[in-house]
Motif scaffolding. Sequence first.
Motif, mmCIF file in Angstrom:
data_model
loop_
_atom_site.group_PDB
_atom_site.id
_atom_site.type_symbol
_atom_site.label_atom_id
_atom_site.label_comp_id
_atom_site.label_asym_id
_atom_site.label_seq_id
_atom_site.Cartn_x
_atom_site.Cartn_y
_atom_site.Cartn_z
ATOM 1 N N ILE A 51 0.826 -1.198 0.000
ATOM 2 C CA ILE A 51 0.000 0.000 0.000
ATOM 3 C C ILE A 51 0.869 1.261 0.000
ATOM 4 O O ILE A 51 0.395 2.346 -0.291
ATOM 5 N N TYR A 52 2.154 1.108 0.272
ATOM 6 C CA TYR A 52 3.065 2.260 0.274
ATOM 7 C C TYR A 52 4.023 2.241 -0.924
ATOM 8 O O TYR A 52 5.088 2.864 -0.880
ATOM 9 N N ASP A 53 3.642 1.580 -2.020
ATOM 10 C CA ASP A 53 4.532 1.589 -3.185
ATOM 11 C C ASP A 53 4.613 2.952 -3.861
ATOM 12 O O ASP A 53 5.410 3.149 -4.781
ATOM 13 N N PHE A 54 3.798 3.907 -3.388
ATOM 14 C CA PHE A 54 3.924 5.281 -3.897
ATOM 15 C C PHE A 54 5.300 5.856 -3.588
ATOM 16 O O PHE A 54 5.771 6.771 -4.276
ATOM 17 N N VAL A 55 5.981 5.326 -2.562
ATOM 18 C CA VAL A 55 7.315 5.817 -2.205
ATOM 19 C C VAL A 55 8.303 5.498 -3.319
ATOM 20 O O VAL A 55 9.065 6.365 -3.769
ATOM 21 N N SER A 56 8.300 4.256 -3.785
ATOM 22 C CA SER A 56 9.205 3.901 -4.886
ATOM 23 C C SER A 56 8.828 4.655 -6.151
ATOM 24 O O SER A 56 9.709 5.053 -6.931
ATOM 25 N N LEU A 57 7.536 4.857 -6.377
ATOM 26 C CA LEU A 57 7.114 5.622 -7.556
ATOM 27 C C LEU A 57 7.704 7.024 -7.522
ATOM 28 O O LEU A 57 8.207 7.522 -8.540
ATOM 29 N N GLN A 58 7.679 7.662 -6.377
ATOM 30 C CA GLN A 58 8.218 9.016 -6.283
ATOM 31 C C GLN A 58 9.731 9.040 -6.437
ATOM 32 O O GLN A 58 10.285 9.941 -7.076
ATOM 33 N N TYR A 59 10.416 8.046 -5.881
ATOM 34 C CA TYR A 59 11.863 7.939 -6.113
ATOM 35 C C TYR A 59 12.155 7.762 -7.606
ATOM 36 O O TYR A 59 13.020 8.447 -8.180
ATOM 37 N N PHE A 60 11.447 6.838 -8.240
ATOM 38 C CA PHE A 60 11.656 6.591 -9.673
ATOM 39 C C PHE A 60 11.448 7.871 -10.477
ATOM 40 O O PHE A 60 12.228 8.185 -11.382
#
Length: 368
Positions: free
Chosen positions: A322-331
Amino acid sequence: MKFCKLSIAGLLTVGFAYMVVQGAIFAGSGNAAAMELTDMLGDRVVLDEPARSIVPFFFFEEIFALGAQDAIVGWSRGYWEGRRQWTWEKYVEESGFPAESIPDVGYAATGNADSEKIASLKPDLAVAPFRLADLEQRLGKYGIPVLHVDFYDQKNTCDSILLLGQALGLRERAMALVDFYQMQIRRVTDVTERLTPEQRPAVYVEMGLTPHNTYGADFMFGKTIAMAGGKNIADGYGIVKNGNISPEYLFKADPDVIIVTCANWANKSQHGKGAPLLGYYATPENAPYSLEDRFDRPGWEHLQAVKNKRVCYIHHGLSRHIYDFVSLQYFAKWIHPGAFQDLDPEEAWREFHERFLPVGFGGKWGMP
């Protein structure tokens, strides 16, 4: 948007209503409180009331984010301990949850879960990400339903957390999680969805445990590449979920950006040199990295990403959650640094901890 296509209001109305309309009040059960849910594999799951005791095989942090950790009566301990060692240690030390004393029912992903042990715990519900073959049949004989959720593909993330929230009687908390999740995702996709194919740099993501192992277009970090405004070089290789590409293919694709997944895999050895240990307890001292040491494979010094120092590292666990938005923002910051200068994935991750998790934020999760 390609994953949660509706607005938050629309998603909650349609997604939650879907679960309710599909028979949350189970006709003919003799119990007005009974729920009939349709899970992410299309299976019908009937509960007399919201589950008060559960055995999750995966996705423990989603249970914690919902505030339902006290419902856990057994779990696949090997999903965390050793496999994601620093995350395990963090929750043992800070969450107040008696993790060490929760019965280990075996690792379901490898077919080693003990159905008799699970049955002895008398759970209302088991939670799984995919079909567990004969285990589900064995649990069915004991009257234990299995609810399937999916955080591997971002398009199913919102519905999965709503489904869990409904099953656990925590609808409002689930709605708050979806609201926060969509807000963080939109900070990237509102920009990247407008990009043309020519504006998308070539990106290669490699799993840090296995040389040349990467992800297909719709699986975990492979999907993240496209959402972040990149072009996955594996799209032309026929990989569906994850698999190996040849060195020759990599050299021909010559990616603009390389991203390597890392973690503290205590029970496994990482290949290569200089790959950082990322996660809750990472520091500049214990997470060093060197491009010269890490990429000593023949020919890698000629790759554009290596020559231009556009090689980055991401914590492997920042996917399928549910927190994969973190990797999306890094990417997004690594692929389009000019467009996302003000985006701070670390701050978003910190806020998620403060609002939804029983442990404090810390460590290092991404490194350029």
